[in-house]
Write an enzyme that holds these catalytic residues in place. Sequence first.
Site, PDB file in Angstrom:
ATOM      1  CG  HIS A 132      -1.179   2.138  -4.133  1.00 34.94           C
ATOM      2  ND1 HIS A 132      -2.472   2.738  -3.724  1.00 34.94           N
ATOM      3  CD2 HIS A 132      -1.055   1.113  -3.116  1.00 34.94           C
ATOM      4  CE1 HIS A 132      -2.872   2.167  -2.413  1.00 34.94           C
ATOM      5  NE2 HIS A 132      -2.189   1.207  -2.197  1.00 34.94           N
ATOM      6  CG  HIS A 181      -5.890  -5.860  -5.362  1.00 36.17           C
ATOM      7  ND1 HIS A 181      -5.311  -6.645  -4.364  1.00 36.17           N
ATOM      8  CD2 HIS A 181      -6.675  -4.766  -4.552  1.00 36.17           C
ATOM      9  CE1 HIS A 181      -5.781  -5.699  -2.933  1.00 36.17           C
ATOM     10  NE2 HIS A 181      -6.428  -4.965  -3.421  1.00 36.17           N
TER      11      HIS A 181
HETATM   12  P1  2AM Z   1      -7.013  -2.264  -0.921  1.00 35.01           P
HETATM   13  O1  2AM Z   1      -6.720  -1.156  -1.771  1.00 35.01           O
HETATM   14  O2  2AM Z   1      -7.115  -3.692  -1.492  1.00 35.01           O
HETATM   15  O3  2AM Z   1      -8.127  -1.996   0.285  1.00 35.01           O
HETATM   16  C1  2AM Z   1      -3.665   1.632   1.996  1.00 35.01           C
HETATM   17  O4  2AM Z   1      -4.906   1.372   2.837  1.00 35.01           O
HETATM   18  C2  2AM Z   1      -3.570   0.239   1.110  1.00 35.01           C
HETATM   19  O5  2AM Z   1      -3.376  -0.832   1.944  1.00 35.01           O
HETATM   20  C3  2AM Z   1      -4.669  -0.153   0.247  1.00 35.01           C
HETATM   21  O6  2AM Z   1      -4.029  -0.397  -1.055  1.00 35.01           O
HETATM   22  C4  2AM Z   1      -5.278  -1.182   0.875  1.00 35.01           C
HETATM   23  O7  2AM Z   1      -5.620  -2.294   0.019  1.00 35.01           O
HETATM   24  C5  2AM Z   1      -4.169  -1.981   1.565  1.00 35.01           C
HETATM   25  N1  2AM Z   1      -4.492  -2.710   2.912  1.00 35.01           N
HETATM   26  C6  2AM Z   1      -4.259  -3.878   3.018  1.00 35.01           C
HETATM   27  N2  2AM Z   1      -4.794  -4.227   4.120  1.00 35.01           N
HETATM   28  C7  2AM Z   1      -5.342  -3.274   4.696  1.00 35.01           C
HETATM   29  C8  2AM Z   1      -6.157  -3.103   5.981  1.00 35.01           C
HETATM   30  N3  2AM Z   1      -6.318  -4.219   6.882  1.00 35.01           N
HETATM   31  N4  2AM Z   1      -6.385  -1.917   5.973  1.00 35.01           N
HETATM   32  C9  2AM Z   1      -6.235  -0.865   5.277  1.00 35.01           C
HETATM   33  N5  2AM Z   1      -5.696  -1.031   4.223  1.00 35.01           N
HETATM   34  C10 2AM Z   1      -5.171  -2.236   3.637  1.00 35.01           C
END
Ligand code: 2AM
Length: 177
Positions: free
Chosen positions: A37, A121
């Site tokens: 996603h 991303h």
């Molecule tokens: P990421 O895939 O780039 O890690 C659920 O956790 C979603 O929220 C993930 O897509 C994650 O991105 C994003 N996310 C952004 N900030 C986060 C954080 N501080 N902790 C966990 N997930 C985060």
Amino acid sequence: MIRLFVGIPLPPSLQQRLVSFAAGIPNAHWTPAENLHLTLRFVGEVDEAVANSIHDALAELQAPAFTMTVAGCGTFEGGRRAITLWLGVEREPALLRLRDKVESALVRIGLPPEGRRFQPHITLARLKDPPLPKLQSFIAGHNLFRESVPVASFVLFSSHLGRGEPIYTAEAEYPLG
Ligand code: 2AM
């Protein structure tokens, strides 16, 4: 308490296509198809009352439908050699405006502003000590990937962390005009 984030799900056909890329890097932890996603805004743990206000605020938000283009491949360096391997999402104005509207709506109801710059991303994998030639060859092999998909809604997801993969559940879906 419930752990929330706001995101855009990918169509199952694109999820299947992207999950087929999951090979060629030893020790990679690949995102399962159903979890692929785009995150618009991570929220974190909130109580039920805050979750309800988030839902109300998002339900009032108005923004146009648009086309999202997945393109390019790269990495974020994390703490001590943990690496996120991602496919990029183009910074098109409609996406950035939607992200800004979500951010403003959440700040208006009292959530702290997102500290980090929005870098759209799709996380393909988390890597630990990947052999550099394999990583470079994966990026070179997928950097020209490009696919556009219509985005007609965005979603408030809950995320349940357990021993295995996180379980993302669409708690509410908000149509775009
Ligand atoms: P990421 O895939 O780039 O890690 C659920 O956790 C979603 O929220 C993930 O897509 C994650 O991105 C994003 N996310 C952004 N900030 C986060 C954080 N501080 N902790 C966990 N997930 C985060």
